[in-house]
Scaffold this motif. Structure first.
Motif, mmCIF file in Angstrom:
data_model
loop_
_atom_site.group_PDB
_atom_site.id
_atom_site.type_symbol
_atom_site.label_atom_id
_atom_site.label_comp_id
_atom_site.label_asym_id
_atom_site.label_seq_id
_atom_site.Cartn_x
_atom_site.Cartn_y
_atom_site.Cartn_z
ATOM 1 N N GLN A 93 57.475 26.074 -6.642
ATOM 2 C CA GLN A 93 56.997 27.428 -6.885
ATOM 3 C C GLN A 93 56.252 27.966 -5.675
ATOM 4 O O GLN A 93 55.457 27.265 -5.061
ATOM 5 C CB GLN A 93 56.069 27.456 -8.105
ATOM 6 N N THR A 94 56.536 29.226 -5.333
ATOM 7 C CA THR A 94 55.809 29.928 -4.282
ATOM 8 C C THR A 94 54.846 30.901 -4.938
ATOM 9 O O THR A 94 54.948 31.176 -6.142
ATOM 10 C CB THR A 94 56.789 30.704 -3.389
ATOM 11 N N PRO A 95 53.868 31.441 -4.195
ATOM 12 C CA PRO A 95 52.965 32.432 -4.787
ATOM 13 C C PRO A 95 53.707 33.608 -5.411
ATOM 14 O O PRO A 95 53.313 34.113 -6.459
ATOM 15 C CB PRO A 95 52.109 32.865 -3.585
ATOM 16 N N THR A 96 54.799 34.037 -4.772
ATOM 17 C CA THR A 96 55.568 35.162 -5.310
ATOM 18 C C THR A 96 56.231 34.784 -6.618
ATOM 19 O O THR A 96 56.183 35.533 -7.606
ATOM 20 C CB THR A 96 56.629 35.616 -4.290
ATOM 21 N N SER A 97 56.875 33.599 -6.653
ATOM 22 C CA SER A 97 57.549 33.186 -7.875
ATOM 23 C C SER A 97 56.547 32.918 -8.993
ATOM 24 O O SER A 97 56.845 33.147 -10.162
ATOM 25 C CB SER A 97 58.392 31.941 -7.614
ATOM 26 N N MET A 98 55.337 32.456 -8.640
ATOM 27 C CA MET A 98 54.313 32.252 -9.659
ATOM 28 C C MET A 98 53.917 33.572 -10.300
ATOM 29 O O MET A 98 53.706 33.659 -11.509
ATOM 30 C CB MET A 98 53.093 31.583 -9.037
ATOM 31 N N LYS A 99 53.821 34.623 -9.493
ATOM 32 C CA LYS A 99 53.509 35.941 -10.047
ATOM 33 C C LYS A 99 54.612 36.399 -10.992
ATOM 34 O O LYS A 99 54.348 37.009 -12.037
ATOM 35 C CB LYS A 99 53.323 36.951 -8.912
ATOM 36 N N LEU A 100 55.859 36.104 -10.635
ATOM 37 C CA LEU A 100 56.978 36.486 -11.495
ATOM 38 C C LEU A 100 56.916 35.734 -12.821
ATOM 39 O O LEU A 100 57.198 36.304 -13.884
ATOM 40 C CB LEU A 100 58.305 36.202 -10.786
ATOM 41 N N VAL A 101 56.570 34.459 -12.769
ATOM 42 C CA VAL A 101 56.456 33.666 -13.989
ATOM 43 C C VAL A 101 55.387 34.240 -14.905
ATOM 44 O O VAL A 101 55.604 34.416 -16.113
ATOM 45 C CB VAL A 101 56.134 32.194 -13.641
ATOM 46 N N GLN A 102 54.228 34.565 -14.342
ATOM 47 C CA GLN A 102 53.139 35.080 -15.162
ATOM 48 C C GLN A 102 53.434 36.489 -15.667
ATOM 49 O O GLN A 102 53.058 36.851 -16.780
ATOM 50 C CB GLN A 102 51.840 35.037 -14.356
ATOM 51 N N ALA A 103 54.108 37.291 -14.845
ATOM 52 C CA ALA A 103 54.502 38.622 -15.302
ATOM 53 C C ALA A 103 55.519 38.518 -16.445
ATOM 54 O O ALA A 103 55.474 39.281 -17.413
ATOM 55 C CB ALA A 103 55.089 39.421 -14.142
ATOM 56 N N SER A 104 56.434 37.551 -16.318
ATOM 57 C CA SER A 104 57.411 37.327 -17.381
ATOM 58 C C SER A 104 56.721 36.877 -18.661
ATOM 59 O O SER A 104 57.088 37.307 -19.764
ATOM 60 C CB SER A 104 58.428 36.271 -16.919
ATOM 61 N N PHE A 105 55.702 36.023 -18.522
ATOM 62 C CA PHE A 105 54.953 35.571 -19.695
ATOM 63 C C PHE A 105 54.282 36.766 -20.374
ATOM 64 O O PHE A 105 54.306 36.885 -21.603
ATOM 65 C CB PHE A 105 53.905 34.544 -19.262
ATOM 66 N N ASP A 106 53.667 37.631 -19.570
ATOM 67 C CA ASP A 106 53.006 38.816 -20.106
ATOM 68 C C ASP A 106 53.975 39.674 -20.914
ATOM 69 O O ASP A 106 53.690 40.094 -22.037
ATOM 70 C CB ASP A 106 52.429 39.632 -18.945
ATOM 71 N N LYS A 107 55.122 39.947 -20.345
ATOM 72 C CA LYS A 107 56.111 40.831 -20.981
ATOM 73 C C LYS A 107 56.651 40.211 -22.264
ATOM 74 O O LYS A 107 56.746 40.876 -23.307
ATOM 75 C CB LYS A 107 57.252 41.126 -20.017
ATOM 76 N N LEU A 108 57.004 38.925 -22.207
ATOM 77 C CA LEU A 108 57.563 38.269 -23.390
ATOM 78 C C LEU A 108 56.545 38.196 -24.519
ATOM 79 O O LEU A 108 56.882 38.386 -25.695
ATOM 80 C CB LEU A 108 58.040 36.865 -23.024
ATOM 81 N N LEU A 109 55.281 37.929 -24.178
ATOM 82 C CA LEU A 109 54.253 37.847 -25.210
ATOM 83 C C LEU A 109 54.097 39.193 -25.912
ATOM 84 O O LEU A 109 53.970 39.255 -27.147
ATOM 85 C CB LEU A 109 52.924 37.407 -24.594
ATOM 86 N N ARG A 110 54.136 40.260 -25.174
ATOM 87 C CA ARG A 110 54.037 41.591 -25.794
ATOM 88 C C ARG A 110 55.244 41.846 -26.694
ATOM 89 O O ARG A 110 55.115 42.467 -27.757
ATOM 90 C CB ARG A 110 53.958 42.668 -24.709
ATOM 91 N N ASP A 111 56.405 41.368 -26.267
ATOM 92 C CA ASP A 111 57.612 41.584 -27.081
ATOM 93 C C ASP A 111 57.571 40.792 -28.378
ATOM 94 O O ASP A 111 58.043 41.269 -29.418
ATOM 95 C CB ASP A 111 58.858 41.188 -26.278
ATOM 96 N N TYR A 112 56.992 39.591 -28.348
ATOM 97 C CA TYR A 112 56.954 38.746 -29.539
ATOM 98 C C TYR A 112 55.843 39.135 -30.505
ATOM 99 O O TYR A 112 55.881 38.753 -31.678
ATOM 100 C CB TYR A 112 56.783 37.280 -29.135
#
Length: 485
Positions: free
Chosen positions: A132-151
């Protein structure tokens, strides 16, 4: 602090009229009640933050502290619940803590978090990558944020702030509320940010404690390694008939790569305390040949120290075979080549044998700094050198034998490059010329072996102007006693 809204009242006209009439009748009382409520709320927040600070200072267990964070975040922001989600460096969810006042709603939120975690860390998700790079880590956390709101159910509001550690997101602190009137005000954001910052401080402190414990363990291991290495170096110089010896190794680190040794060529003549520096057990033993060796492992610290220790053991075993110095280096090189081939480290080594009966010094050199011989009869200095490659560089390296006849008053200094490469503040090195001049001056003034050793180290220190050294420095002085000694 933003003023809290007045509790919602029934919307019927009767109640509205009565409330308006009550406020109109006693506006001072209503204002006092609002001020009192604000005062209580302000002190409640201050007490919560103070308690969090106390926990940060008092808790030795990070897990205990992190379990409080969702509760504290919910309390200071007047929310229904809070959650702390932390990620590790691989993008995996490291921990998930949840607090919610309503157990049933809390269970629903927990399931949403579990679904989100599974989705993000699944093979098709963006997490779980060890690179994981800093950029990909941000993508992972952003994805977590979005999915949690959807669920989450539509009636549950979600707000989040990042947990920042060394300017990188370590996770998120979430706030939940099912109150349709709940607003994510700047004041609430600031309060939750304080909790998030305290969380980051706790994580950083815990990482620092782990690093300190690791460093302390390494320090203990280094102390053990340094102690072992000191014990492997000669504790004292042996007694050789007609010769005075002096030696000292000054390491740059606690564990160094310099090596010197005095090796008896016949172990059968040694007493029970034999270690290479013990006294022989009869009058004739002092006339037996002794090996005098000095070496230097490329590099410093623990790796160099380990190779030095290995070199010592292998060389001592090889000396017992009774071969010539060149053949001993050839055999040593072949044995060590396998171990050194992939280490990118090599050993320089000067090996010599002195026979007290004949006063002949036989030697062979494996690319080490040639020792300097002061010949008393000519009052001149010459190097002792032969052709030869580094130990461990080529498996079939060949070495040459040579010898020199010593006489009364002759003196030899063996040294490592840490002596000649010692630099002063201007970057100038002590070099071979300064060493030669200092050595000659000491010999011309009839210094003993120990006096020459002390004088040369003193000259190096005066030249560098410091007591610290960037490399290991080793000196061995061998002096043939004069007839009148």
């Amino acid at each position: 602090m933003t003023a809290l809204p007045i509790p919602h009242q029934p919307s019927s006209s009767t109640n509205s009229t009565n409330s308006y009439a009550g406020a109109k009748k006693n506006p001072v009382s209503t204002l006092k009640e609002l001020v009192a409520r604000l005062y209580r709320e302000q002190h409640k927040v201050q007490d919560l933050l103070s308690s969090l600070g106390f926990a940060l200072r008092s808790f030795n267990n990070l897990n205990q502290f992190l379990e409080l964070i969702p509760l504290m975040a919910a309390r200071v922001s007047d929310a229904d619940g809070g959650a702390l989600i932390l990620f590790n460096r691989d993008g995996q969810v490291q921990r998930s803590d949840l607090h919610y006042q309503n157990p049933q709603v809390g269970q629903t939120i927990r399931k949403a978090i579990e679904k989100t975690t599974h989705q993000v860390t699944s093979p098709n998700g963006q997490g779980g990558n060890s690179q994981q790079t800093p950029t990909s880590m941000k993508l992972v956390q952003a994805s977590f944020d979005k999915l949690l709101r959807d669920y989450l159910e539509p009636n549950i509001k979600l707000f989040s702030l990042p947990i920042l550690l060394k300017n990188a997101e370590q996770g998120h602190l979430y706030i939940f509320s099912h109150d349709p009137q709940y607003n994510w005000t700047p004041t609430r954001q600031k309060l939750v940010r304080l909790v998030a910052d305290q969380t980051a401080v706790a994580i950083a402190n815990d990482e620092l404690k782990v690093e300190l414990r690791h460093k302390e363990r390494l320090d203990r291991e280094l102390e053990i390694g340094a102690d072992i290495q000191i014990r492997l170096l000669p504790r004292q110089c042996p007694e050789i008939e007609g010769v005075e010896l002096a030696a000292f190794c000054k390491t740059a680190n606690r564990v160094g790569g310099d090596y010197y040794d005095f090796i008896p060529t016949n172990y059968d003549q040694l007493g029970p305390k034999n270690s290479g520096d013990a006294h022989l057990n009869d009058d004739h033993s002092a006339y037996l040949p002794w090996s005098i060796v000095i070496g230097d492992v490329m590099g410093k610290g623990v790796p160099a120290g380990l190779i030095m220790t290995m070199t010592r053991g292998m060389l001592r075993a090889e000396v017992l075979n009774g071969h010539s110095p060149a053949r001993i280096l050839e055999h040593l090189n072949r044995v060590m080549y396998v171990d050194l081939e992939n280490s990118h480290r090599f050993v320089t080594l000067f090996y010599s044998e002195y026979d007290p009966k004949t006063k002949i010094l036989s030697y062979s050199n494996a690319a080490h700094n040639p020792p300097l011989l002061w010949q008393a009869s000519t009052r001149s200095i010459k190097p002792l050198d032969t052709a030869g490659m580094l130990i461990g560089l080529e498996v079939d390296s060949q070495y040459e034998d040579s010898h020199v006849q010593l006489d009364s008053g002759d003196t030899i200094i063996y040294y490592t490059d840490g002596v000649t490469e010692a630099a002063n503040l201007n970057g100038h090195r002590f070099d071979e010329d300064n060493l030669t001049q200092s050595f000659q001056w000491a010999c011309e003034h009839s210094y003993t072996a120990q006096e020459i050793l002390d004088y040369l180290f003193e000259q190096v220190q005066q030249f560098t102007g410091t007591t610290t050294n960037g490399d290991d420095m080793t000196l061995v002085v061998m002096q043939v006693k004069s007839r009148f000694h």
